[in-house]
Design a protein around this motif. Structure first.
Motif, PDB file in Angstrom:
ATOM      1  N   THR A 199      52.185  31.873  49.388  1.00  0.00           N
ATOM      2  CA  THR A 199      53.517  32.092  49.285  1.00  0.00           C
ATOM      3  C   THR A 199      54.323  33.349  48.695  1.00  0.00           C
ATOM      4  O   THR A 199      55.472  33.633  48.944  1.00  0.00           O
ATOM      5  CB  THR A 199      54.377  30.955  48.338  1.00  0.00           C
ATOM      6  OG1 THR A 199      53.762  31.216  46.813  1.00  0.00           O
ATOM      7  CG2 THR A 199      54.071  29.562  48.699  1.00  0.00           C
ATOM      8  N   ALA A 200      53.407  34.344  47.884  1.00  0.00           N
ATOM      9  CA  ALA A 200      53.679  35.419  47.614  1.00  0.00           C
ATOM     10  C   ALA A 200      53.151  36.701  48.296  1.00  0.00           C
ATOM     11  O   ALA A 200      52.036  36.803  48.563  1.00  0.00           O
ATOM     12  CB  ALA A 200      53.352  35.523  46.031  1.00  0.00           C
ATOM     13  N   ALA A 201      53.990  37.444  48.835  1.00  0.00           N
ATOM     14  CA  ALA A 201      53.731  38.770  49.412  1.00  0.00           C
ATOM     15  C   ALA A 201      53.549  39.641  48.563  1.00  0.00           C
ATOM     16  O   ALA A 201      54.307  40.588  48.520  1.00  0.00           O
ATOM     17  CB  ALA A 201      54.782  38.873  50.575  1.00  0.00           C
ATOM     18  N   HIS A 202      52.363  39.915  48.119  1.00  0.00           N
ATOM     19  CA  HIS A 202      51.889  40.947  47.187  1.00  0.00           C
ATOM     20  C   HIS A 202      51.114  42.244  47.843  1.00  0.00           C
ATOM     21  O   HIS A 202      50.498  42.903  47.045  1.00  0.00           O
ATOM     22  CB  HIS A 202      51.440  40.543  45.821  1.00  0.00           C
ATOM     23  CG  HIS A 202      52.220  39.500  45.218  1.00  0.00           C
ATOM     24  ND1 HIS A 202      53.654  39.639  45.026  1.00  0.00           N
ATOM     25  CD2 HIS A 202      51.805  38.364  44.468  1.00  0.00           C
ATOM     26  CE1 HIS A 202      54.091  38.745  44.306  1.00  0.00           C
ATOM     27  NE2 HIS A 202      53.028  37.879  43.877  1.00  0.00           N
ATOM     28  N   HIS A 203      50.897  41.966  49.095  1.00  0.00           N
ATOM     29  CA  HIS A 203      49.930  43.046  49.621  1.00  0.00           C
ATOM     30  C   HIS A 203      50.429  43.767  50.917  1.00  0.00           C
ATOM     31  O   HIS A 203      50.961  42.825  51.651  1.00  0.00           O
ATOM     32  CB  HIS A 203      48.628  42.378  49.828  1.00  0.00           C
ATOM     33  CG  HIS A 203      47.867  41.571  48.864  1.00  0.00           C
ATOM     34  ND1 HIS A 203      47.239  42.461  47.974  1.00  0.00           N
ATOM     35  CD2 HIS A 203      48.166  40.644  48.290  1.00  0.00           C
ATOM     36  CE1 HIS A 203      46.616  41.491  46.772  1.00  0.00           C
ATOM     37  NE2 HIS A 203      47.425  40.350  46.864  1.00  0.00           N
ATOM     38  N   ALA A 204      49.944  44.873  51.118  1.00  0.00           N
ATOM     39  CA  ALA A 204      50.431  45.585  52.256  1.00  0.00           C
ATOM     40  C   ALA A 204      49.419  45.524  53.355  1.00  0.00           C
ATOM     41  O   ALA A 204      48.206  45.728  53.236  1.00  0.00           O
ATOM     42  CB  ALA A 204      50.818  47.109  51.896  1.00  0.00           C
ATOM     43  N   ASP A 205      49.749  45.275  54.675  1.00  0.00           N
ATOM     44  CA  ASP A 205      49.091  45.366  55.771  1.00  0.00           C
ATOM     45  C   ASP A 205      48.560  46.557  56.132  1.00  0.00           C
ATOM     46  O   ASP A 205      49.590  47.403  56.234  1.00  0.00           O
ATOM     47  CB  ASP A 205      50.007  44.661  57.068  1.00  0.00           C
ATOM     48  CG  ASP A 205      49.111  44.660  58.160  1.00  0.00           C
ATOM     49  OD1 ASP A 205      49.009  45.503  58.823  1.00  0.00           O
ATOM     50  OD2 ASP A 205      48.888  43.455  58.602  1.00  0.00           O
ATOM     51  N   PRO A 206      47.320  46.962  56.174  1.00  0.00           N
ATOM     52  CA  PRO A 206      46.943  48.201  56.488  1.00  0.00           C
ATOM     53  C   PRO A 206      47.487  48.770  57.590  1.00  0.00           C
ATOM     54  O   PRO A 206      47.376  50.134  57.661  1.00  0.00           O
ATOM     55  CB  PRO A 206      45.441  48.053  56.530  1.00  0.00           C
ATOM     56  CG  PRO A 206      45.126  46.763  55.836  1.00  0.00           C
ATOM     57  CD  PRO A 206      46.250  45.877  56.232  1.00  0.00           C
ATOM     58  N   GLU A 207      47.906  48.145  58.560  1.00  0.00           N
ATOM     59  CA  GLU A 207      48.495  48.938  59.753  1.00  0.00           C
ATOM     60  C   GLU A 207      50.008  48.902  59.632  1.00  0.00           C
ATOM     61  O   GLU A 207      50.656  50.193  60.039  1.00  0.00           O
ATOM     62  CB  GLU A 207      47.898  48.147  61.002  1.00  0.00           C
ATOM     63  CG  GLU A 207      46.483  47.744  61.338  1.00  0.00           C
ATOM     64  CD  GLU A 207      45.915  49.249  61.762  1.00  0.00           C
ATOM     65  OE1 GLU A 207      46.473  49.829  62.463  1.00  0.00           O
ATOM     66  OE2 GLU A 207      44.809  49.451  61.399  1.00  0.00           O
TER      67      GLU A 207
END
Length: 366
Positions: A263-271
Motif C-alpha cells: 500500500t505504501a509507495a516508498h520506492h522509485a521505479d528505476p526507469e
C-alpha cells in the motif's frame, strides 16, 4: 541444489491436490506458494523434536520451501531443518532451501553474557572486526558472510543452498551512514556472486523487516532501486553483464495488518522515477518475494477483518490469512511458522483454494 526436473516431479507427485497456482516458478523450477519458516520457538530439545516432525510432514505433503537462518532459535533451527530435509521422503533437489547471514548466532542456547560470547567467539577469533558490528550483533562483511555460510552449510548438512539472504541490512544504519550501508551491500553482493560461481548458493536476496516498508525519511529505510544498483555493480565486477546479477529475491513481512509493502509507495521505479510500493517494484523488476510473517506470529489464526475475510477463500481464518499473502503481486511463497505437525495440514490446505486475482486483490484496498 533444487533442479528443474526434481521440482516439477515434486509438483506432479501431488496431482490436482492443490490449486492451479499453488506451485510457482522460482529459480530453475517451481516451488510451493506456502513455505515453512523456522524462526519461532524456544531453544529446547522438545521444540526441536516438534519442529522436526512438522517440517517432515510439510515436505511430504506439498511444501518444498524451507526458510531458516543461523541465529534462529539460538542456532538450533538450521540443524532441525537439515535433519528434517534428510529424514523426509523427498529428494534434496526437489526443495528450495534458503538461509541468511547477518546476525551473530549463538550455539544452541542463549549464553549468560551475550556480549562476552560475541567477543570470545567472534571478535577474538578474528571472524569479525568490532568496527563492522552494529548493535553488537550484526555484520555483513564478505569475511563474516563467508564464515556464516560455512556454518550454515555444515548445520544444514548440505553443500549448497538455493537462496542466501543478506539478513536485515537496515540494522547497520544504527552504526553508519546510508551510503556506507549501500557500499557494504555492494561488497556483500560481490562476495555472493562469487559463491554462485563456486556452486555454494544458487542466487541471493535481501531479507528485511522494516527497510523496504518505511518511508524515505525513516532511519531504517533502504531504497530498492539503490539495492538493485548494488547488485548490478556486483554483477559487473564479477565479470558479467550487470543485468545478469544473482539478486533474485526479497523477503519482507506481509499480512493483513502489515500490508504496507503493497500500500505504501516508498520506492522509485528505476526507469520512470514513479513512486511505487515494494511489491510493485519487485513485480516490475522480476524479483521474487517471500512474504514473511504471513500469520503474524499466529495472531491471525484467531481471525482477520470481516470485510477482508469475506473476499478470501479458505475453511479457517488461518487459511484465509495465508491466501491473502499468496494473492499479492510478486509473492512467490508465503512463509508460515510450522512448529506443530497438527497445524501443518491445515496451513497447507490453504493451497487447495485459489488466491485472489490481481483485480480482486486491488479491490480489497479500495
Amino acid at each position: 541444489m533444487a533442479t528443474h526436473d526434481a521440482t516439477w516431479r515434486y509438483r506432479d507427485r501431488f496431482g490436482d491436490r492443490y490449486g492451479r497456482t499453488y506451485f510457482r516458478r522460482f529459480g530453475p523450477g517451481v516451488v510451493s506458494s506456502i513455505g515453512a519458516g523456522s524462526y519461532r520457538g524456544a531453544p529446547t530439545v522438545a521444540v526441536d523434536e516438534r519442529h522436526h516432525d512438522a517440517l517432515v510432514t510439510a515436505l511430504e505433503n506439498g511444501c518444498n520451501v524451507l526458510d531458516t537462518a543461523p541465529d534462529y532459535r539460538c542456532g538450533r533451527a538450521e540443524r532441525v531443518v537439515g535433519d528434517a530435509l534428510a529424514a523426509a521422503a523427498v529428494d534434496r533437489e526437489a526443495v528450495a532451501l534458503a538461509t541468511k547471514g547477518g546476525f551473530v548466532p549463538f550455539d544452541g542456547e542463549r549464553p549468560p553474557d551475550p556480549s562476552a560470547y560475541v567477543r570470545e567467539q567472534f571478535i577474538e577469533t578474528g571472524l569479525v572486526d568490532p568496527a563492522d558490528l552494529a548493535r553488537g550483533s550484526h555484520a555483513m562483511t564478505p569475511d563474516f558472510l563467508d564464515a556464516m555460510l560455512d556454518r550454515s552449510l555444515d548445520a544444514l548438512g548440505v553443500d549448497s543452498v538455493d537462496c542466501y539472504y543478506v539478513h536485515n541490512p537496515e540494522t547497520q544504519l544504527e552504526a553508519r551512514s546510508r551510503e556506507d550501508v549501500y557500499d557494504q551491500l555492494r561488497d556483500a553482493f560481490e562476495y555472493l556472486e562469487g559463491q554462485i560461481d563456486a556452486g555454494r548458493i544458487g542466487r541471493y536476496g535481501v531479507a528485511s523487516w522494516e527497510a523496504f516498508r518505511v518511508p524515505e525519511d525513516h532511519d531504517q529505510h533502504l531504497s530498492l532501486s539503490r539495492v538493485l544498483a548494488c547488485a548490478e555493480s556486483a554483477g559487473k565486477a564479477a565479470g558479467g553483464d550487470p543485468d545478469e546479477h544473482g539478486l533474485e529475491a526479497l523477503q519482507l513481512p506481509f499480512n493483513v495488518h502489515m500490508a504496507d509493502a503493497f500500500t505504501a509507495a516508498h520506492h522509485a521505479d528505476p526507469e520512470s522515477g514513479e513512486a511505487v510500493s515494494a511489491l510493485e517494484f519487485a513485480h516490475r523488476e522480476g524479483l521474487s518475494v517471500a512474504a514473511s510473517s504471513a500469520l503474524m506470529g499466529g495472531d491471525l489464526v484467531g481471525g482477520i477483518p470481516e470485510e477482508i475475510a469475506a473476499e478470501l477463500a479458505g475453511d479457517s481464518p488461518a487459511q484465509r490469512a495465508i491466501n491473502f499473502a499468496r494473492s499479492a503481486p510478486a509473492v512467490v511463497t508465503a512463509l508460515v511458522g510450522m512448529g506443530r505437525p497438527s497445524h501443518v495440514r491445515e496451513d497447507l490446505a490453504a493451497g487447495t483454494f485459489d488466491p485472489l486475482g490481481a483485480s480482486a486483490f486491488d479491490a480489497v484496498f479500495e
